[in-house]
Design an enzyme around this catalytic site. Structure first.
Site, PDB file in Angstrom:
ATOM      1  N   GLY A  29      73.678  47.272  -3.969  1.00  0.00           N
ATOM      2  CA  GLY A  29      72.849  48.411  -4.394  1.00  0.00           C
ATOM      3  C   GLY A  29      73.176  48.812  -5.819  1.00  0.00           C
ATOM      4  O   GLY A  29      72.288  49.027  -6.642  1.00  0.00           O
ATOM      5  N   HIS A  30      74.467  48.911  -6.127  1.00  0.00           N
ATOM      6  CA  HIS A  30      74.900  49.204  -7.495  1.00  0.00           C
ATOM      7  C   HIS A  30      74.447  48.096  -8.447  1.00  0.00           C
ATOM      8  O   HIS A  30      74.008  48.372  -9.567  1.00  0.00           O
ATOM      9  CB  HIS A  30      76.429  49.310  -7.568  1.00  0.00           C
ATOM     10  CG  HIS A  30      77.016  50.442  -6.798  1.00  0.00           C
ATOM     11  ND1 HIS A  30      77.948  50.248  -5.811  1.00  0.00           N
ATOM     12  CD2 HIS A  30      76.824  51.777  -6.882  1.00  0.00           C
ATOM     13  CE1 HIS A  30      78.305  51.420  -5.319  1.00  0.00           C
ATOM     14  NE2 HIS A  30      77.631  52.364  -5.940  1.00  0.00           N
TER      15      HIS A  30
ATOM     16  N   GLY B 177      70.094  55.380  -7.039  1.00  0.00           N
ATOM     17  CA  GLY B 177      69.426  54.817  -5.860  1.00  0.00           C
ATOM     18  C   GLY B 177      68.772  55.894  -5.021  1.00  0.00           C
ATOM     19  O   GLY B 177      69.248  57.027  -4.958  1.00  0.00           O
TER      20      GLY B 177
ATOM     21  N   SER C  22      78.961  52.385   0.005  1.00  0.00           N
ATOM     22  CA  SER C  22      80.410  52.124  -0.032  1.00  0.00           C
ATOM     23  C   SER C  22      81.067  52.560   1.280  1.00  0.00           C
ATOM     24  O   SER C  22      82.046  51.965   1.723  1.00  0.00           O
ATOM     25  CB  SER C  22      81.044  52.881  -1.210  1.00  0.00           C
ATOM     26  OG  SER C  22      80.464  52.458  -2.420  1.00  0.00           O
TER      27      SER C  22
END
Length: 270
Positions: free
Chosen positions: A32-33, A143, A181
């Site tokens: 995602g990052h 996000g 995370s």
């Protein structure tokens, strides 16, 4: 890739840099990052990624202590992605100056996660205010899994700074679980449950259009979700994306959820 450990060095590095993209993270870099970073690299000449687990946004000390950290692995990933700058500040560097104005949410914004995590978004807005003032990026990439966070920060940051806050799609794994995370804290059995919750959410959303009273329907489905998946639910709500008000129409609206697995709090929206 330059690794910067304090704000004085950062200021010197940023003097000649224009068209800067900023991706704020708390580390434990995942796909995602990576998507946010690639988006920044595509839209901006330079990209800065911060790694900082901000204590003021945690309303639970154990949650802060347990938050997954692996800076060495993060830097390996960021190097492969050819990030220009990585900022890894210490808490005393970020908070050496007190804020001139205390962050306070309006009553209408105390919904969803703000209702259940008192002080959380005040901490998020405060640290992002400090980071934005220091970095002064052209664009900030966030996000949409944390949609309420994006919504509140866009309002606050764009009103105060010339920076634009850019919303990016949620990246999911092969079982449709939104990447986070916090997922690293879950056992395999819990990840199976998380995947089942997403399946159930998709079914619930599909049927929303047929409901005369969405609020009553979601109340019934909430009980079913809890019983079927053995989760602790904070909320399951259908809200308008532009205002975050409770919605009675399918257009521009999403299903928002927050729940606990193994005492790990997960959020999503579909």
């Amino acid at each position: 890739m330059k690794i910067i450990l304090n704000s004085l060095i950062l200021k010197k590095e940023l003097k000649e840099i224009k068209n800067l993209g900023f991706v704020p993270t708390m580390g434990s870099i995942h796909k995602g990052h990576e998507y946010l970073i690639k988006k920044s690299k595509k839209e901006c000449k330079n990209t800065l990624v911060s790694i900082y687990v901000n204590p003021t946004q945690f309303n639970n000390l154990n949650d802060y202590k347990k938050y997954p950290k692996d800076t060495r692995n993060d830097l390996k990933i960021l190097k492969k992605l050819k990030v220009d700058l990585v900022f890894i500040p210490k808490t005393e560097d970020i908070y050496k100056k007190r804020g001139t104005k205390k962050i306070a949410l309006s009553q209408k914004d105390k919904i969803l996660c703000a209702k259940y995590r008192k002080g959380h978004f005040e901490g998020v807005i405060d640290v992002m205010d400090r980071l934005t003032k220091l970095i002064m990026p052209s664009k900030i990439f966030m996000g949409e899994k944390d949609y309420q966070q994006y919504y509140l920060l866009k309002k606050y940051i764009e009103r105060k700074y010339p920076s634009k806050v850019i919303n990016c799609k949620t990246i999911r794994d092969d079982k449709s679980i939104a990447l986070s995370s916090r997922n690293l804290l879950l056992k395999p059995k819990s990840l199976v449950v998380a995947a089942n919750v997403v399946k159930d959410l998709k079914k619930i959303k599909k049927n929303i259009n047929k409901q005369k009273n969405i609020k009553i329907y979601l109340k019934k489905e909430s009980k079913s979700l809890v019983k079927k998946n053995n989760i602790k639910l904070d909320y399951l709500e259908f809200r308008n994306l532009k205002t975050l008000k409770t919605s009675n129409t399918f257009k521009n609206s999403r299903l928002f959820i927050a729940y606990y697995l193994q005492n790990v709090r997960l959020i999503d929206n579909l």
